[in-house]
Design a protein around this motif. Structure first.
Motif, PDB file in Angstrom:
ATOM      1  N   ARG A   1       0.797  -1.209   0.000  1.00  0.00           N
ATOM      2  CA  ARG A   1       0.000   0.000   0.000  1.00  0.00           C
ATOM      3  C   ARG A   1       0.838   1.271   0.000  1.00  0.00           C
ATOM      4  O   ARG A   1       0.334   2.325  -0.314  1.00  0.00           O
ATOM      5  N   SER A   2       2.093   1.171   0.399  1.00  0.00           N
ATOM      6  CA  SER A   2       2.897   2.377   0.494  1.00  0.00           C
ATOM      7  C   SER A   2       4.008   2.341  -0.548  1.00  0.00           C
ATOM      8  O   SER A   2       4.855   1.449  -0.526  1.00  0.00           O
ATOM      9  N   LEU A   3       4.000   3.256  -1.467  1.00  0.00           N
ATOM     10  CA  LEU A   3       5.017   3.308  -2.493  1.00  0.00           C
ATOM     11  C   LEU A   3       5.226   4.745  -2.943  1.00  0.00           C
ATOM     12  O   LEU A   3       4.435   5.629  -2.661  1.00  0.00           O
ATOM     13  N   THR A   4       6.306   4.950  -3.658  1.00  0.00           N
ATOM     14  CA  THR A   4       6.600   6.254  -4.242  1.00  0.00           C
ATOM     15  C   THR A   4       6.527   6.136  -5.753  1.00  0.00           C
ATOM     16  O   THR A   4       7.091   5.200  -6.335  1.00  0.00           O
ATOM     17  N   VAL A   5       5.835   7.060  -6.378  1.00  0.00           N
ATOM     18  CA  VAL A   5       5.744   7.105  -7.833  1.00  0.00           C
ATOM     19  C   VAL A   5       6.650   8.223  -8.333  1.00  0.00           C
ATOM     20  O   VAL A   5       6.487   9.385  -7.953  1.00  0.00           O
ATOM     21  N   HIS A   6       7.600   7.859  -9.155  1.00  0.00           N
ATOM     22  CA  HIS A   6       8.552   8.810  -9.720  1.00  0.00           C
ATOM     23  C   HIS A   6       8.129   9.122 -11.158  1.00  0.00           C
ATOM     24  O   HIS A   6       8.013   8.203 -11.978  1.00  0.00           O
ATOM     25  N   VAL A   7       7.906  10.390 -11.455  1.00  0.00           N
ATOM     26  CA  VAL A   7       7.537  10.812 -12.801  1.00  0.00           C
ATOM     27  C   VAL A   7       8.717  11.574 -13.404  1.00  0.00           C
ATOM     28  O   VAL A   7       9.183  12.558 -12.828  1.00  0.00           O
ATOM     29  N   LEU A   8       9.211  11.099 -14.550  1.00  0.00           N
ATOM     30  CA  LEU A   8      10.333  11.753 -15.232  1.00  0.00           C
ATOM     31  C   LEU A   8       9.917  12.081 -16.662  1.00  0.00           C
ATOM     32  O   LEU A   8       9.561  11.184 -17.442  1.00  0.00           O
ATOM     33  N   VAL A   9       9.974  13.372 -17.009  1.00  0.00           N
ATOM     34  CA  VAL A   9       9.563  13.828 -18.337  1.00  0.00           C
ATOM     35  C   VAL A   9      10.794  14.241 -19.141  1.00  0.00           C
ATOM     36  O   VAL A   9      11.619  15.034 -18.670  1.00  0.00           O
ATOM     37  N   ASP A  10      10.925  13.709 -20.327  1.00  0.00           N
ATOM     38  CA  ASP A  10      12.008  14.059 -21.248  1.00  0.00           C
ATOM     39  C   ASP A  10      11.879  15.537 -21.629  1.00  0.00           C
ATOM     40  O   ASP A  10      10.844  15.964 -22.147  1.00  0.00           O
ATOM     41  N   ALA A  11      12.910  16.330 -21.362  1.00  0.00           N
ATOM     42  CA  ALA A  11      12.885  17.759 -21.672  1.00  0.00           C
ATOM     43  C   ALA A  11      13.925  18.113 -22.728  1.00  0.00           C
ATOM     44  O   ALA A  11      14.406  19.240 -22.789  1.00  0.00           O
ATOM     45  N   SER A  12      14.278  17.147 -23.573  1.00  0.00           N
ATOM     46  CA  SER A  12      15.246  17.406 -24.638  1.00  0.00           C
ATOM     47  C   SER A  12      14.580  18.135 -25.801  1.00  0.00           C
ATOM     48  O   SER A  12      13.353  18.234 -25.877  1.00  0.00           O
ATOM     49  N   ALA A  13      15.407  18.632 -26.723  1.00  0.00           N
ATOM     50  CA  ALA A  13      14.907  19.489 -27.809  1.00  0.00           C
ATOM     51  C   ALA A  13      13.894  18.802 -28.710  1.00  0.00           C
ATOM     52  O   ALA A  13      12.989  19.448 -29.249  1.00  0.00           O
ATOM     53  N   SER A  14      14.013  17.487 -28.889  1.00  0.00           N
ATOM     54  CA  SER A  14      13.081  16.796 -29.781  1.00  0.00           C
ATOM     55  C   SER A  14      11.656  16.807 -29.238  1.00  0.00           C
ATOM     56  O   SER A  14      10.698  16.595 -29.987  1.00  0.00           O
ATOM     57  N   MET A  15      11.507  17.072 -27.939  1.00  0.00           N
ATOM     58  CA  MET A  15      10.172  17.139 -27.345  1.00  0.00           C
ATOM     59  C   MET A  15       9.480  18.466 -27.648  1.00  0.00           C
ATOM     60  O   MET A  15       8.292  18.628 -27.388  1.00  0.00           O
ATOM     61  N   ASP A  16      10.219  19.417 -28.176  1.00  0.00           N
ATOM     62  CA  ASP A  16       9.656  20.733 -28.521  1.00  0.00           C
ATOM     63  C   ASP A  16       9.067  20.669 -29.925  1.00  0.00           C
ATOM     64  O   ASP A  16       9.533  21.321 -30.854  1.00  0.00           O
ATOM     65  N   PHE A  17       8.041  19.868 -30.086  1.00  0.00           N
ATOM     66  CA  PHE A  17       7.453  19.627 -31.402  1.00  0.00           C
ATOM     67  C   PHE A  17       5.966  19.365 -31.245  1.00  0.00           C
ATOM     68  O   PHE A  17       5.531  18.712 -30.297  1.00  0.00           O
ATOM     69  N   GLY A  18       5.194  19.870 -32.201  1.00  0.00           N
ATOM     70  CA  GLY A  18       3.747  19.684 -32.181  1.00  0.00           C
ATOM     71  C   GLY A  18       3.039  20.994 -31.897  1.00  0.00           C
ATOM     72  O   GLY A  18       3.605  21.906 -31.293  1.00  0.00           O
ATOM     73  N   ASP A  19       1.814  21.097 -32.338  1.00  0.00           N
ATOM     74  CA  ASP A  19       1.047  22.335 -32.197  1.00  0.00           C
ATOM     75  C   ASP A  19      -0.001  22.216 -31.093  1.00  0.00           C
ATOM     76  O   ASP A  19      -0.663  21.186 -30.936  1.00  0.00           O
ATOM     77  N   GLY A  20      -0.156  23.305 -30.325  1.00  0.00           N
ATOM     78  CA  GLY A  20      -1.209  23.377 -29.320  1.00  0.00           C
ATOM     79  C   GLY A  20      -1.109  22.270 -28.299  1.00  0.00           C
ATOM     80  O   GLY A  20      -0.030  21.953 -27.789  1.00  0.00           O
ATOM     81  N   ASP A  21      -2.251  21.656 -28.003  1.00  0.00           N
ATOM     82  CA  ASP A  21      -2.282  20.580 -27.018  1.00  0.00           C
ATOM     83  C   ASP A  21      -1.512  19.341 -27.478  1.00  0.00           C
ATOM     84  O   ASP A  21      -1.218  18.463 -26.672  1.00  0.00           O
ATOM     85  N   ALA A  22      -1.204  19.265 -28.800  1.00  0.00           N
ATOM     86  CA  ALA A  22      -0.471  18.116 -29.333  1.00  0.00           C
ATOM     87  C   ALA A  22       1.040  18.278 -29.171  1.00  0.00           C
ATOM     88  O   ALA A  22       1.796  17.385 -29.554  1.00  0.00           O
ATOM     89  N   HIS A  23       1.484  19.418 -28.608  1.00  0.00           N
ATOM     90  CA  HIS A  23       2.909  19.631 -28.373  1.00  0.00           C
ATOM     91  C   HIS A  23       3.420  18.507 -27.465  1.00  0.00           C
ATOM     92  O   HIS A  23       2.855  18.240 -26.417  1.00  0.00           O
ATOM     93  N   LYS A  24       4.502  17.864 -27.876  1.00  0.00           N
ATOM     94  CA  LYS A  24       4.938  16.649 -27.172  1.00  0.00           C
ATOM     95  C   LYS A  24       5.301  16.899 -25.709  1.00  0.00           C
ATOM     96  O   LYS A  24       4.895  16.132 -24.823  1.00  0.00           O
ATOM     97  N   PHE A  25       6.075  17.939 -25.444  1.00  0.00           N
ATOM     98  CA  PHE A  25       6.479  18.162 -24.058  1.00  0.00           C
ATOM     99  C   PHE A  25       5.276  18.540 -23.203  1.00  0.00           C
ATOM    100  O   PHE A  25       5.122  18.045 -22.078  1.00  0.00           O
ATOM    101  N   GLU A  26       4.404  19.397 -23.730  1.00  0.00           N
ATOM    102  CA  GLU A  26       3.225  19.797 -22.962  1.00  0.00           C
ATOM    103  C   GLU A  26       2.325  18.597 -22.688  1.00  0.00           C
ATOM    104  O   GLU A  26       1.834  18.419 -21.567  1.00  0.00           O
ATOM    105  N   ALA A  27       2.120  17.766 -23.702  1.00  0.00           N
ATOM    106  CA  ALA A  27       1.272  16.588 -23.517  1.00  0.00           C
ATOM    107  C   ALA A  27       1.882  15.638 -22.492  1.00  0.00           C
ATOM    108  O   ALA A  27       1.187  15.118 -21.610  1.00  0.00           O
ATOM    109  N   ALA A  28       3.200  15.416 -22.586  1.00  0.00           N
ATOM    110  CA  ALA A  28       3.871  14.522 -21.640  1.00  0.00           C
ATOM    111  C   ALA A  28       3.818  15.085 -20.229  1.00  0.00           C
ATOM    112  O   ALA A  28       3.584  14.347 -19.255  1.00  0.00           O
TER     113      ALA A  28
END
Length: 288
Positions: free
Chosen positions: A76-103
């Motif tokens: 019942r007790s755990l830690t959830v680690h969330v890691l989001v890729d913030a490299s340049a290739s994630m800066d792609f896509g328009d609006g809500d479909a932008h990869k970094f924003e969506a991730a």
């Protein structure tokens, strides 16, 4: 970045809907198959009416045409680690479909519902190294602070899965789930090496691979100049129908290779099209 905190209220309704669905199926509180019901696979048993259908192993069903439920060791007790890729290739896509924003939104959603399950979360980004952004509070105020930080962040540089994830693995000291969100546009073997550093008896790994619609089907027609956002290398090509088809085949093959390599290591892999409505995309991650 334009992440608005309003979607957290929508997530609360999403969680409530899951609870209502669960009440109709069985007694007890709703939990994600991962968060709140343990992470270590124990055994299979045959499905019985009233069991949570999300625990059915559909891959096993495809082989046997019989329904089996995955059972997990109680934890019942755990830690959830969330890691989001913030490299340049994630800066792609328009609006809500932008990869970094969506991730980032998907990662924030995981953190939010983790806190709702009375578990702890840690939230960070990674490029050549992993940087923790949260202040170890695991509450709603923490999420608002994370949104502010993420809105100020601009993806750049290159992702080094091997170095960043191996370093991060050394920071994990308790039973954990690590949720990685990335476009995975690098050598699958490097991704596998990074995931292998994380995956161990007390750590589960879920790799969420984000793909933008224009990445699957580039709008380029005819003579076009393509640029690598991380290396800044450019290449001119005549993007015809046959080349476009070969491109899609290579992308699909890359996604399959990434999936195969990480699942061989005991991790899970899910692909999210950033053009998908957010809550459909989130459900595919949360219920994975």
């Amino acid at each position: 970045m334009t992440i608005e905190p309003d979607f957290l209220d929508e997530l609360a309704r999403f969680d409530a809907a899951l609870n209502r669905e669960s009440t109709a199926l069985r007694q007890g509180d709703q939990r994600s198959p991962r968060i709140g019901e343990g992470l270590t696979f124990s055994d299979y048993r045959r499905y019985s009416p009233g069991d949570d259908t999300r625990l059915i192993d559909w891959k096993l069903f495809a082989r046997t045409e019989e329904y089996f439920i995955k059972q997990y060791e109680a934890e019942r007790s755990l830690t959830v680690h969330v890691l989001v890729d913030a490299s340049a290739s994630m800066d792609f896509g328009d609006g809500d479909a932008h990869k970094f924003e969506a991730a980032a939104r998907l990662g924030l959603g995981v953190a939010y519902l983790t806190a709702e399950e009375n578990n702890q979360f840690q939230f960070g980004t990674f490029r050549e190294r992993a940087d923790r952004l949260d202040a170890a509070r695991s509450n709603r105020g923490e999420l608002f602070a994370l949104i502010d930080q993420l809105n100020e962040l601009s993806p750049d540089g290159e992702a080094d899965f091997e170095r960043a994830l191996a370093d991060y693995a050394g920071r994990i000291g308790s039973r954990s789930l690590v949720v990685l969100l990335s476009d995975c546009l690098t050598d699958p073997e490097e991704i596998a090496t990074g995931v292998a550093a994380l995956a161990r008896k007390d750590v589960d790994v879920l790799l969420v691979q984000v793909v933008a619609p224009d990445e699957r089907d580039p709008p380029a027609v005819g003579d076009a100049l393509f640029a690598d956002p991380e290396s800044e290398e450019t290449r001119r090509s005549y993007f015809s129908g046959s080349l476009a088809e070969r491109y899609r085949e290579r992308l699909d093959a890359h996604v399959d290779t990434v999936s195969n390599r990480v699942t061989e290591l005991g991790a899970d892999h899910v692909v999210v099209d950033t053009g998908t409505e957010f809550f459909d995309a989130f459900a595919s991650v949360w219920l994975q």
